[in-house]
Scaffold this active site. Structure first.
Site, PDB file in Angstrom:
ATOM      1  N   HIS A  33       0.866  -1.175   0.000  1.00 59.91           N
ATOM      2  CA  HIS A  33       0.000   0.000   0.000  1.00 59.91           C
ATOM      3  C   HIS A  33       0.910   1.236   0.000  1.00 59.91           C
ATOM      4  CE1 HIS A  33      -2.850   2.916   1.758  1.00 59.91           C
ATOM      5  NE2 HIS A  33      -3.821   2.069   1.502  1.00 59.91           N
ATOM      6  N   ASP A  61       3.041  -4.529   8.187  1.00 61.02           N
ATOM      7  CA  ASP A  61       1.839  -3.730   8.014  1.00 61.02           C
ATOM      8  C   ASP A  61       0.657  -4.704   8.092  1.00 61.02           C
ATOM      9  OD1 ASP A  61      -0.368  -2.414   7.047  1.00 61.02           O
ATOM     10  OD2 ASP A  61       0.591  -1.673   5.218  1.00 61.02           O
ATOM     11  N   GLN A 113      -4.686  -4.928   6.871  1.00 61.63           N
ATOM     12  CA  GLN A 113      -5.696  -5.869   6.387  1.00 61.63           C
ATOM     13  C   GLN A 113      -5.662  -7.169   7.194  1.00 61.63           C
ATOM     14  OE1 GLN A 113      -7.963  -5.092   4.108  1.00 61.63           O
ATOM     15  NE2 GLN A 113      -7.072  -3.180   3.417  1.00 61.63           N
ATOM     16  N   LYS A 150     -10.592  -0.211   9.989  1.00 61.70           N
ATOM     17  CA  LYS A 150     -10.797  -1.380   9.121  1.00 61.70           C
ATOM     18  C   LYS A 150     -11.193  -2.598   9.942  1.00 61.70           C
ATOM     19  CE  LYS A 150      -7.844   0.246   5.471  1.00 61.70           C
ATOM     20  NZ  LYS A 150      -6.589   0.155   4.724  1.00 61.70           N
ATOM     21  N   CYS A 161      -4.548   2.587  -3.993  1.00 63.70           N
ATOM     22  CA  CYS A 161      -3.372   3.037  -3.246  1.00 63.70           C
ATOM     23  C   CYS A 161      -2.179   2.111  -3.463  1.00 63.70           C
ATOM     24  CB  CYS A 161      -3.653   3.165  -1.752  1.00 63.70           C
ATOM     25  SG  CYS A 161      -4.969   4.313  -1.389  1.00 63.70           S
TER      26      CYS A 161
HETATM   27  C1  LIG Z   1      -5.613   0.853   4.514  1.00 64.16           C
HETATM   28  C2  LIG Z   1      -4.224   0.359   4.533  1.00 64.16           C
HETATM   29  C3  LIG Z   1      -3.188   1.128   5.071  1.00 64.16           C
HETATM   30  C4  LIG Z   1      -3.413   2.530   5.583  1.00 64.16           C
HETATM   31  O1  LIG Z   1      -4.322   2.578   6.618  1.00 64.16           O
HETATM   32  P1  LIG Z   1      -5.001   3.958   7.050  1.00 64.16           P
HETATM   33  O2  LIG Z   1      -6.036   3.522   8.007  1.00 64.16           O
HETATM   34  O3  LIG Z   1      -5.589   4.559   5.795  1.00 64.16           O
HETATM   35  O4  LIG Z   1      -3.966   4.793   7.652  1.00 64.16           O
HETATM   36  C5  LIG Z   1      -1.929   0.597   5.083  1.00 64.16           C
HETATM   37  N1  LIG Z   1      -1.680  -0.627   4.608  1.00 64.16           N
HETATM   38  C6  LIG Z   1      -2.652  -1.413   4.091  1.00 64.16           C
HETATM   39  C7  LIG Z   1      -2.312  -2.781   3.610  1.00 64.16           C
HETATM   40  C8  LIG Z   1      -3.949  -0.940   4.026  1.00 64.16           C
HETATM   41  O5  LIG Z   1      -4.905  -1.712   3.505  1.00 64.16           O
END
Ligand SMILES: *Cc1c(COP(=O)(O)O)cnc(C)c1O
Length: 401
Positions: free
Chosen positions: A120, A197, A200, A223, A359
């Protein structure tokens, strides 16, 4: 009997969207919230708002207690070794930017930061910009056609120059679970820091920091069926202490005079200013809700629904999936059809899906597509949602061909 979600009724937002004729299939962008979270949000404000960590008065004490209780809960939920390993931020993006500034002093020109081709923008741009500031090399780990990080390529690219390995566990475009543990171990053998990260990943399976063994982990509440404006940054205790303070202001200071100051250690030293008090408190209610769910039943429901999604999409001639998604979502294009036009016709029929570059522009470039449609699932989706999607796709493609 069509597959129904036993949790759908917990989410008032879905009832409202149903009444609007909207089929919500965009949970990977943000999820709907259960009633318990809305109750907690209202209870904080309606019960008398107060700032945290400052006041001696009763409302302040009450807010601080609830706020810090979420830290305990988040530590338990991620199986951290200590509550001091949990930092509250405003989202995964802020956590990643905090890390890019906080770690900057540890890098020297020529050092390498490794990310995958499937990141992302939030886990790419902060490192790209850091690399430019410090003359570092950003190395991109290539993917197999299915969407996995190629283990052989990774084994040759992770080496003595690697100072940081930063990977998403579950891609928001490819829906693949990356096998990150061996990569974390390889990077650590070379003395590199490791960051996952989990924006998800945490939505689709509880994560265990001690088992994973990475130095840092980031995710967002919104999320995860929680409020927006709150992120979690996990850092192993020793790794967190290596971060430089990044924002300066109230509550992060130990001793201040006009010309020099000393600062508190993490986590509070990294939480300058008034945090999202209402959000952190209602993230606590979110984690309560998630802990009470039967995790195996949720996983089974999501897996069944995901299989139905892939099977249904497979019936459309010319539809091409990006990679081979394993969980939660599917991204696709349709031969001879502009995905913006298709998205428009789906939107007109009340199907809320994402379209565009998600993104992850460089990834879509590598896959040779300008844009794609993404369908993503939450625990509240059921078979009827998919049937509405397939019917709308049918109609849209008939019009476009
Ligand atoms: C949505 C997302 C982000 C960023 O998260 P925010 O809540 O927009 O700061 C980073 N990495 C992944 C894989 C995402 O799906």
């Amino acid at each position: 009997m069509p597959l129904i979600s036993p949790w759908r009724a917990d989410f008032p937002g879905l009832r409202a969207l149903d009444a609007d004729g909207q089929t919500y299939l965009d949970s990977a962008a943000t999820a709907q919230k259960p009633q318990a979270v809305l109750d907690a949000l209202l209870a904080y404000y309606a019960g008398g708002a107060a700032n945290v960590h400052r006041a001696q008065h009763l409302p302040g004490e009450r807010a601080t207690r609830a706020f810090e209780a979420t830290r305990d809960q988040a530590a338990r939920w991620l199986n951290a070794t200590s509550r001091d390993e949990i930092v509250f931020t405003r989202g995964a993006t802020e956590s990643l930017n905090l890390l890019a500034y906080g770690l900057e002093h540890l890098f020297e020109a020529g050092d390498e930061i490794l990310i995958s081709a499937a990141e992302h923008h939030a886990n790419m741009l902060p490192w790209q910009q850091l690399a430019a500031r410090k003359s570092l090399k950003l190395v991109i780990l290539p993917l197999t056609p299915a969407g996995d990080i190629d283990p052989q390529a990774a084994a040759t690219l992770i080496g003595p120059r690697t100072r940081l390995l930063a990977l998403s566990q579950l891609s928001n475009v490819l829906g693949r679970w990356q096998d990150v543990q061996p990569l974390i171990r390889q990077a650590q053998q070379h003395g590199a820091l490791t960051l996952m990260d989990g924006a998800q990943a945490v939505v689709h399976g509880r994560q265990d920091m001690q088992a994973l063994g990475c130095d840092f982990y980031v995710c967002s509440s919104h999320k995860l069926y929680g409020p927006d404006g709150v992120g979690l940054l996990y850092g192993r205790r020793d790794a967190l202490q290596r971060l430089r303070h990044w924002q300066f202001g109230g509550e992060m200071v130990q001793q201040a005079d006009y010309h020099t100051s000393t600062f508190r250690p993490a986590p509070l030293g990294l939480e300058a200013g008034t945090p999202t008090v209402s959000g952190v408190i209602s993230l606590g209610a979110t984690l309560d809700y998630l802990e009470r769910l039967d995790g195996d039943a949720v996983a089974r429901h999501e897996a069944t629904l995901h299989r139905m999604l892939l099977a249904g999409l497979g019936n459309f001639p010319g539809l091409r999936l990006l990679g081979e998604p394993q969980a939660a979502l599917a991204c696709f294009t349709v031969e001879g059809v502009h995905s913006g036009d298709l998205a428009h016709l789906l939107t007109e029929q009340g199907i809320a899906v994402r379209s565009g570059h998600h993104c992850a522009m460089p990834l879509l470039q590598r896959l040779g597509v300008a844009g794609a449609i993404r369908v993503s699932l939450g625990l509240y989706n059921d078979e009827a949602d998919l049937q509405r999607l397939f019917a709308a796709l049918d109609k849209a493609l008939e019009l476009l061909r």
